[in-house]
Scaffold this motif. Structure first.
Motif, PDB file in Angstrom:
ATOM      1  N   ALA A 145      95.538  27.981  68.767  1.00  0.00           N
ATOM      2  CA  ALA A 145      96.847  28.344  69.327  1.00  0.00           C
ATOM      3  C   ALA A 145      97.017  29.853  69.510  1.00  0.00           C
ATOM      4  CB  ALA A 145      97.960  27.783  68.451  1.00  0.00           C
ATOM      5  N   SER A 146      96.491  30.653  68.561  1.00  0.00           N
ATOM      6  CA  SER A 146      96.637  32.117  68.679  1.00  0.00           C
ATOM      7  C   SER A 146      95.862  32.662  69.860  1.00  0.00           C
ATOM      8  CB  SER A 146      96.154  32.810  67.402  1.00  0.00           C
ATOM      9  OG  SER A 146      96.848  32.298  66.304  1.00  0.00           O
ATOM     10  N   LYS A 175     100.616  23.943  72.208  1.00  0.00           N
ATOM     11  CA  LYS A 175      99.643  23.476  71.212  1.00  0.00           C
ATOM     12  C   LYS A 175      98.763  22.361  71.785  1.00  0.00           C
ATOM     13  CE  LYS A 175     102.444  19.924  69.029  1.00  0.00           C
ATOM     14  NZ  LYS A 175     103.553  19.682  68.175  1.00  0.00           N
ATOM     15  N   SER A 182      97.747  31.895  72.952  1.00  0.00           N
ATOM     16  CA  SER A 182      98.889  32.778  73.131  1.00  0.00           C
ATOM     17  C   SER A 182      98.463  34.157  73.630  1.00  0.00           C
ATOM     18  CB  SER A 182      99.625  32.898  71.803  1.00  0.00           C
ATOM     19  OG  SER A 182     100.676  33.784  71.913  1.00  0.00           O
TER      20      SER A 182
END
Lengths: 220, 198
Positions: B185-186, B175, B189
């Protein structure tokens, strides 16, 4: 007669050693999440080792559920305790209930639970949430736990009470709450590591959760 | 003691490529440092404080960040061994910091104070040159980063970070890395998944 006696003789902890031990354990869990779990792809993290066993994702999200309730509560009661002047004490005495709950969370040296427990339905996660979200929430909660353990140096672990998630009418001492939550974390983290493949050498980085090493004085 | 001696040696190696000091200058510089350590998530400097210390990190990771309205956060920079740490502009200008400095992991440093550094810069012109050169590099880095943040795509920012400092992925919660890159954050990822396949 003997089981009752066992409950009458409870450990007494040196507060400072206890808090430092718990901070050390929390730090280990954080390191595991940061150095390993963050990097594991969703598919691997959400893999069920067998139809009846939880995936690592389910284990960690289970812990997150507890943290979501307890961490803000602990912070709240500590703030109140500070304003009420419930100052820290050199020794911490667990309560009967807290000691019992913590005992139920303990694991054997190989990390497997001493007692198998059925988890309350509210705390089981049915669908696999995105693993990176689960791991990120876990990391955030353990960082918060670290802060709370620092804050706890300033209040009485015995006199500060936390309403449990079972019922607002049932409270445990702050010290017991820390012990229970972190013992619970340990249990499910070991479970998560087994789900990820117990051959992982990294699992050895999680040291056993041993009450005897947390500043216990010979109990009375 | 061992940690301290090692830290001083690391400091010497660190400044060597920046600017050469005479033995006397180095000895005076080496003498102003004190060991310091802090646990995880310790706030070293808060916005509004004037940065009193110059740190040299020997263990652990820290970050400087800005807190905006509605709890919006921006991570400015990470510090990890071996580099200087501290809120640089507040330290050099001796003005209140706009940023927070915290440890992300338990950290070990040696640190010195502004007054001690100032005393050395007053005494040795050559030492002031060292400080100036270090500041120059910091400035160049800040400009480069500004361009990256404004012009690079999420993917380009991500790969640039990984090329420069691949170790951060397993050192720092993602984060904070996402915040540093100015991506959510997505997205971070997803990029992590993509880059791994390569």
């Amino acid at each position: 007669m003997r089981p009752l006696l066992k409950h009458l003789i409870m450990p007494v902890y040196q507060t400072q050693t206890l808090l430092e031990s718990l901070a050390g354990h929390t730090d280990d869990y954080l390191q595991m999440a940061i150095t390993e779990w963050q990097m594991i792809p969703h598919n691997a993290f959400t893999q069920n080792p067998s139809p009846d066993s939880w995936s690592a994702n389910q284990c960690i999200d289970h812990l997150n559920g507890y943290g979501r309730y307890y961490l803000p509560k602990m912070k709240e009661v500590m703030h109140k305790a500070i304003s009420k002047g419930l100052a820290s004490e050199p020794l911490f005495k667990p309560g009967w209930l807290g000691n019992h709950f913590t005992g139920m969370m303990l694991t054997q040296p190989d990390g497997k639970p001493v007692k198998k427990m059925k988890t309350l339905k509210a705390y089981t996660s049915p669908q696999p949430r995105e693993s990176h979200l689960v791991v990120a929430e876990f990391i955030e909660q353990q960082e918060e736990m670290s802060s709370l353990l620092q804050m706890a140096k300033n209040v009485s672990l015995t006199k500060t009470k936390v309403p449990t998630s079972l019922s607002a009418l049932i409270s445990m001492s702050l010290g017991d709450t820390f012990l229970f939550i972190i013992a619970h974390n340990h249990r499910h983290i070991m479970q998560a590591e087994r789900a990820l493949g117990s051959s992982r050498s990294s699992s050895k980085k999680i040291k056993p959760f041993l009450l005897a090493e947390m500043g216990v004085l010979t109990g009375s | 003691m061992i940690h301290y001696d090692e830290a001083i040696q690391n400091l010497r190696e660190f400044i060597r490529p920046l600017h050469a000091l005479s033995e006397e200058e180095w000895a005076s510089f080496a003498a102003i440092w004190q060991p310091y350590s802090a646990p995880r998530k310790t706030l070293l400097t808060a916005a509004g404080d004037t940065e009193k210390y110059l740190y040299f990190v020997t263990e652990g990771v820290q970050r400087a960040f800005y807190l905006g309205k509605n709890d919006r956060e921006a991570t400015l920079v990470f510090m990890y061994p071996y580099s200087f740490s501290g809120v640089a502009d507040s330290f050099l200008l001796q003005q209140p910091s706009k940023y927070y400095l915290e440890t992300l992991t338990k950290s070990k440093f040696i640190r010195t104070t502004f007054l001690q550094v100032q005393e050395l810069t007053d005494r040795y012109h050559n030492f002031e040159k060292l400080i100036r050169k270090a500041t120059n590099f910091t400035l160049a880095g800040a400009l480069e980063r500004q361009i990256e943040l404004q012009c690079f795509s999420a993917e380009e920012k991500f790969t640039t970070l990984l090329r420069r400092s691949p170790q951060v992925l397993t050192m720092i919660p993602h984060k904070y890395l996402a915040s540093y890159l100015g991506i959510d954050a997505s997205t971070f990822s997803k990029l992590l998944g993509t880059v791994r396949i390569e």
